[in-house]
Design a protein around this motif. Structure first.
Motif, PDB file in Angstrom:
ATOM      1  N   LEU A  29       0.814  -1.211   0.000  1.00 37.36           N
ATOM      2  CA  LEU A  29       0.000   0.000   0.000  1.00 37.36           C
ATOM      3  C   LEU A  29       0.849   1.264   0.000  1.00 37.36           C
ATOM      4  CD1 LEU A  29      -2.518  -1.230   2.714  1.00 37.36           C
ATOM      5  CD2 LEU A  29      -2.782  -1.337   0.231  1.00 37.36           C
ATOM      6  N   SER A  30       2.117   1.132  -0.325  1.00 32.05           N
ATOM      7  CA  SER A  30       3.021   2.287  -0.321  1.00 32.05           C
ATOM      8  C   SER A  30       3.460   2.610  -1.742  1.00 32.05           C
ATOM      9  CB  SER A  30       4.245   1.976   0.541  1.00 32.05           C
ATOM     10  OG  SER A  30       4.934   0.867   0.020  1.00 32.05           O
ATOM     11  N   GLU A  31       4.166   3.721  -1.861  1.00 31.47           N
ATOM     12  CA  GLU A  31       4.680   4.162  -3.164  1.00 31.47           C
ATOM     13  C   GLU A  31       6.127   4.605  -3.010  1.00 31.47           C
ATOM     14  OE1 GLU A  31       2.166   7.334  -4.432  1.00 31.47           O
ATOM     15  OE2 GLU A  31       0.437   6.053  -4.735  1.00 31.47           O
ATOM     16  N   GLY A  32       6.792   4.749  -4.114  1.00 26.23           N
ATOM     17  CA  GLY A  32       8.123   5.337  -4.154  1.00 26.23           C
ATOM     18  C   GLY A  32       9.182   4.536  -3.433  1.00 26.23           C
ATOM     19  N   ALA A  33      10.021   5.243  -2.663  1.00 26.15           N
ATOM     20  CA  ALA A  33      11.179   4.636  -2.016  1.00 26.15           C
ATOM     21  C   ALA A  33      10.774   3.577  -0.996  1.00 26.15           C
ATOM     22  CB  ALA A  33      12.024   5.708  -1.350  1.00 26.15           C
ATOM     23  N   ARG A  34       9.711   3.812  -0.251  1.00 27.54           N
ATOM     24  CA  ARG A  34       9.276   2.825   0.748  1.00 27.54           C
ATOM     25  C   ARG A  34       8.845   1.531   0.059  1.00 27.54           C
ATOM     26  NH1 ARG A  34       5.696   4.523   5.596  1.00 27.54           N
ATOM     27  NH2 ARG A  34       7.751   5.014   6.353  1.00 27.54           N
ATOM     28  N   ASN A  35       8.121   1.649  -1.038  1.00 27.48           N
ATOM     29  CA  ASN A  35       7.679   0.477  -1.790  1.00 27.48           C
ATOM     30  C   ASN A  35       8.889  -0.304  -2.303  1.00 27.48           C
ATOM     31  OD1 ASN A  35       5.922  -1.308  -3.009  1.00 27.48           O
ATOM     32  ND2 ASN A  35       5.703  -0.082  -4.846  1.00 27.48           N
ATOM     33  N   ARG A  36       9.864   0.383  -2.840  1.00 32.62           N
ATOM     34  CA  ARG A  36      11.070  -0.258  -3.352  1.00 32.62           C
ATOM     35  C   ARG A  36      11.825  -0.966  -2.224  1.00 32.62           C
ATOM     36  NH1 ARG A  36      14.118   3.927  -5.280  1.00 32.62           N
ATOM     37  NH2 ARG A  36      15.488   3.834  -3.501  1.00 32.62           N
ATOM     38  N   ARG A  37      11.918  -0.327  -1.064  1.00 33.76           N
ATOM     39  CA  ARG A  37      12.628  -0.915   0.077  1.00 33.76           C
ATOM     40  C   ARG A  37      11.929  -2.187   0.560  1.00 33.76           C
ATOM     41  NH1 ARG A  37      12.750   0.235   5.768  1.00 33.76           N
ATOM     42  NH2 ARG A  37      11.217   1.858   5.423  1.00 33.76           N
ATOM     43  N   LEU A  38      10.592  -2.167   0.635  1.00 32.29           N
ATOM     44  CA  LEU A  38       9.849  -3.365   1.024  1.00 32.29           C
ATOM     45  C   LEU A  38      10.073  -4.496   0.020  1.00 32.29           C
ATOM     46  CD1 LEU A  38       6.510  -1.775   2.259  1.00 32.29           C
ATOM     47  CD2 LEU A  38       8.169  -3.023   3.656  1.00 32.29           C
ATOM     48  N   CYS A  39      10.083  -4.175  -1.257  1.00 32.87           N
ATOM     49  CA  CYS A  39      10.340  -5.188  -2.293  1.00 32.87           C
ATOM     50  C   CYS A  39      11.741  -5.766  -2.151  1.00 32.87           C
ATOM     51  CB  CYS A  39      10.154  -4.597  -3.683  1.00 32.87           C
ATOM     52  SG  CYS A  39       8.446  -4.283  -4.118  1.00 32.87           S
ATOM     53  N   GLU A  40      12.721  -4.927  -1.859  1.00 33.23           N
ATOM     54  CA  GLU A  40      14.099  -5.390  -1.680  1.00 33.23           C
ATOM     55  C   GLU A  40      14.238  -6.301  -0.466  1.00 33.23           C
ATOM     56  OE1 GLU A  40      16.278  -1.732  -1.567  1.00 33.23           O
ATOM     57  OE2 GLU A  40      16.338  -1.579  -3.750  1.00 33.23           O
ATOM     58  N   MET A  41      13.374  -6.123   0.544  1.00 34.27           N
ATOM     59  CA  MET A  41      13.403  -6.977   1.736  1.00 34.27           C
ATOM     60  C   MET A  41      12.678  -8.297   1.497  1.00 34.27           C
ATOM     61  SD  MET A  41      13.075  -4.480   5.053  1.00 34.27           S
ATOM     62  CE  MET A  41      11.379  -4.018   4.772  1.00 34.27           C
ATOM     63  N   GLY A  42      12.054  -8.477   0.319  1.00 35.76           N
ATOM     64  CA  GLY A  42      11.397  -9.731  -0.001  1.00 35.76           C
ATOM     65  C   GLY A  42       9.888  -9.694   0.076  1.00 35.76           C
ATOM     66  N   PHE A  43       9.306  -8.529   0.329  1.00 36.07           N
ATOM     67  CA  PHE A  43       7.855  -8.399   0.429  1.00 36.07           C
ATOM     68  C   PHE A  43       7.246  -8.170  -0.952  1.00 36.07           C
ATOM     69  CE2 PHE A  43       9.296  -7.533   4.672  1.00 36.07           C
ATOM     70  CZ  PHE A  43       8.353  -8.141   5.463  1.00 36.07           C
ATOM     71  N   LEU A  44       7.130  -9.256  -1.705  1.00 37.63           N
ATOM     72  CA  LEU A  44       6.560  -9.199  -3.050  1.00 37.63           C
ATOM     73  C   LEU A  44       5.202  -9.898  -3.031  1.00 37.63           C
ATOM     74  CD1 LEU A  44       9.782 -10.170  -4.983  1.00 37.63           C
ATOM     75  CD2 LEU A  44       8.790  -7.895  -4.789  1.00 37.63           C
ATOM     76  N   PRO A  45       4.235  -9.417  -3.806  1.00 36.29           N
ATOM     77  CA  PRO A  45       2.925 -10.070  -3.845  1.00 36.29           C
ATOM     78  C   PRO A  45       3.051 -11.562  -4.151  1.00 36.29           C
ATOM     79  CG  PRO A  45       2.827  -7.966  -4.959  1.00 36.29           C
ATOM     80  CD  PRO A  45       4.276  -8.217  -4.636  1.00 36.29           C
ATOM     81  N   ARG A  56      11.118 -15.784   2.766  1.00 37.47           N
ATOM     82  CA  ARG A  56      12.101 -16.272   1.797  1.00 37.47           C
ATOM     83  C   ARG A  56      13.389 -16.763   2.451  1.00 37.47           C
ATOM     84  NH1 ARG A  56      11.120 -14.635  -3.684  1.00 37.47           N
ATOM     85  NH2 ARG A  56       9.166 -13.505  -3.797  1.00 37.47           N
ATOM     86  N   GLY A  57      13.277 -17.410   3.617  1.00 40.14           N
ATOM     87  CA  GLY A  57      14.439 -17.971   4.298  1.00 40.14           C
ATOM     88  C   GLY A  57      15.226 -16.987   5.137  1.00 40.14           C
ATOM     89  N   TYR A  58      14.759 -15.760   5.265  1.00 42.82           N
ATOM     90  CA  TYR A  58      15.447 -14.740   6.043  1.00 42.82           C
ATOM     91  C   TYR A  58      14.546 -14.251   7.163  1.00 42.82           C
ATOM     92  CZ  TYR A  58      18.726 -14.430   2.184  1.00 42.82           C
ATOM     93  OH  TYR A  58      19.662 -14.729   1.234  1.00 42.82           O
ATOM     94  N   GLU A  59      15.174 -13.765   8.223  1.00 38.80           N
ATOM     95  CA  GLU A  59      14.448 -13.124   9.314  1.00 38.80           C
ATOM     96  C   GLU A  59      14.553 -11.613   9.081  1.00 38.80           C
ATOM     97  OE1 GLU A  59      12.328 -14.135  12.841  1.00 38.80           O
ATOM     98  OE2 GLU A  59      13.286 -15.425  11.402  1.00 38.80           O
ATOM     99  N   VAL A  60      13.427 -10.949   8.871  1.00 38.30           N
ATOM    100  CA  VAL A  60      13.399  -9.519   8.574  1.00 38.30           C
ATOM    101  C   VAL A  60      12.694  -8.804   9.719  1.00 38.30           C
ATOM    102  CG1 VAL A  60      12.606  -7.772   6.941  1.00 38.30           C
ATOM    103  CG2 VAL A  60      13.301 -10.009   6.109  1.00 38.30           C
ATOM    104  N   ILE A  61      13.283  -7.715  10.202  1.00 42.13           N
ATOM    105  CA  ILE A  61      12.672  -6.906  11.250  1.00 42.13           C
ATOM    106  C   ILE A  61      11.939  -5.745  10.579  1.00 42.13           C
ATOM    107  CG2 ILE A  61      13.072  -5.555  13.336  1.00 42.13           C
ATOM    108  CD1 ILE A  61      13.820  -8.548  13.538  1.00 42.13           C
ATOM    109  N   VAL A  62      10.656  -5.606  10.904  1.00 44.79           N
ATOM    110  CA  VAL A  62       9.816  -4.593  10.272  1.00 44.79           C
ATOM    111  C   VAL A  62       9.180  -3.734  11.348  1.00 44.79           C
ATOM    112  CG1 VAL A  62       7.818  -4.236   8.782  1.00 44.79           C
ATOM    113  CG2 VAL A  62       9.302  -6.191   8.401  1.00 44.79           C
ATOM    114  N   GLY A  63       9.280  -2.427  11.197  1.00 48.09           N
ATOM    115  CA  GLY A  63       8.634  -1.497  12.114  1.00 48.09           C
ATOM    116  C   GLY A  63       7.174  -1.315  11.764  1.00 48.09           C
ATOM    117  N   VAL A  64       6.434  -0.716  12.672  1.00 45.95           N
ATOM    118  CA  VAL A  64       4.998  -0.524  12.468  1.00 45.95           C
ATOM    119  C   VAL A  64       4.720   0.381  11.270  1.00 45.95           C
ATOM    120  CG1 VAL A  64       4.725   1.424  14.062  1.00 45.95           C
ATOM    121  CG2 VAL A  64       2.818  -0.097  13.633  1.00 45.95           C
TER     122      VAL A  64
END
Length: 74
Positions: free
Chosen positions: A18-34, A55-63
């Motif tokens: 539900l994000s756009e721009g840099a935040r969306n790209r960063r989430l995708c880079e962390m493995g959050f793909l549809p 995807r086999g990794y432990e990712v820390i995500v803030g609120v």
């Protein structure tokens, strides 16, 4: 459902970001793909941050990022 609403031990599938721009790209880079399946593994006592196994990794995500991920329970 939003990622931030999930409890420890629940698994889900990412529906969309539900994000756009840099935040969306960063989430995708962390493995959050549809379509990606993940599990919530840990949560801080007050709910943020949370640890997600994706995807086999432990990712820390803030609120602030977790509210930008729409998911479905699997």
């Amino acid at each position: 459902m939003i990622l931030n609403e999930m409890k420890v031990g629940q698994s889900g599938r990412i529906v969309r970001l539900l994000s756009e721009g840099a935040r969306n790209r960063r989430l995708c880079e962390m493995g959050f793909l549809p379509g990606t399946v993940f599990t919530v593994t840990h949560r801080a006592p007050l709910g943020s941050p949370m640890a997600i196994s994706v995807r086999g990794y432990e990712v820390i995500v803030g609120v602030d990022d977790a509210v930008k991920v729409e998911v479905e329970i699997v």
